[in-house]
Motif scaffolding. Structure first.
Motif: not given
Length: 298
Positions: A92-114
């Motif tokens: 589970t920790s390894e999966v979490d480390d991989d998911s940490e690389m995904y830009p979730f914050g940027e995705l949410v901000i982009s959603f607001g923009f679009f």
């Protein structure tokens, strides 16, 4: 009464009063109405508008986007740590480390923009005259005049995104656990809001927004930080974490909407004006620098 609570209530009252005062200046003083300006008066208003554009740019990058990214990342880490502590599995920790690389914050901000981009496209499709240049009908009278700002729709989006951010700023003050931290943060927010509300009011005046709507916008905007402080006080008194993730996501959406308005409305409008390009650069940079200094202080 607890001294910390007294400090927070004082911050609430101070933010409300200062925001109203600074917001009413452009609306009540005819000198700031660009349709009455000529010659030197217009140039000065153009420089003030460029300074305001720099303020919005700084507020967008140094405050709204930075705060949203930080809060979203913090909430994701918090939920990830809770998940790891519950399962206690290396996989589970390894999966979490991989998911940490995904830009979730940027995705949410982009959603607001679009989201705002989509809404404006729908408005344009259904009502082509809803978003337009208010000064088009009399542009032939004075070709040297800068174009008027866009419609009340974008003014409303600007107001809405700033209001969301103000709630979160107030919330940050309300949840402080020390008097010194609360006062320091309040002073930073106070200076920030005084400059931003003046710039917002200036944009509302120059965009042709009707007087009663301007007043409504300013009153509601002035109430946002006090509302956030009140909510923060309630959360701190109840010792509850609240819906931190939901708040962070909303802040990200608000940052995305503000990003859209800043780069597709405010800056293009100021850059189309007829002042010297280097002078415009100076005043835009000056406004941005003010917000950057506030970010360092906060």
């Amino acid at each position: 009464m607890d001294q910390l609570l007294v400090v927070k209530i004082s911050c609430l009252a101070g933010l409300l009063v200062i925001t109203l005062i600074c917001g009413l200046i452009p609306a009540q003083v005819k000198w700031f109405q660009i349709n009455m300006a000529r010659g030197k008066h217009r140039r000065i208003l153009g420089f003030i508008g460029c300074f305001a554009a720099g303020v919005f740019l700084g507020a967008c990058i140094m405050h709204m986007v930075a705060d949203a990214l930080g809060d979203i990342q913090e909430e994701i880490k918090k939920h990830r740590q809770q998940g790891v502590s519950m399962h206690k599995q290396n996989s589970t920790s390894e999966v979490d480390d991989d998911s940490e690389m995904y830009p979730f914050g940027e995705l949410v901000i982009s959603f607001g923009f679009f989201l705002v981009f989509f809404i404006e496209c729908v408005v344009l499709h259904c009502c082509p005259t809803a978003v337009h240049s208010h000064g088009d009908h009399d542009a032939h009278e004075d070709n040297k005049d800068p174009p008027e700002s866009h419609s009340s729709f974008r003014a409303f989006v600007l107001f809405l995104s700033l209001s969301f951010h103000s709630v979160f700023e107030g919330l940050a003050i309300g949840v402080q656990k020390e008097k010194t931290s609360a006062i320091q943060l309040c002073l930073a927010v106070l200076i920030h809001k005084a400059i931003v509300v003046f710039s917002l009011a200036l944009k509302l005046v120059q965009s042709g927004t009707q007087g009663r709507w301007r007043l409504l916008y300013l009153v509601v905007f002035a109430l946002m930080s006090p509302i956030g402080i009140s909510v923060g006080i309630g959360v701190s008194l109840s010792n509850s974490d609240g819906s931190g993730l939901a708040q962070a996501l909303l802040e990200g959406v608000a940052a995305g909407t503000f990003l859209y308005v800043t780069f597709l409305e405010i800056l293009p409008y100021e850059l189309r004006s007829h002042e010297s390009p280097l002078t415009k650069f100076f005043f835009i940079g000056l406004g941005f620098s003010v917000m950057a200094l506030i970010a360092i202080w906060a």
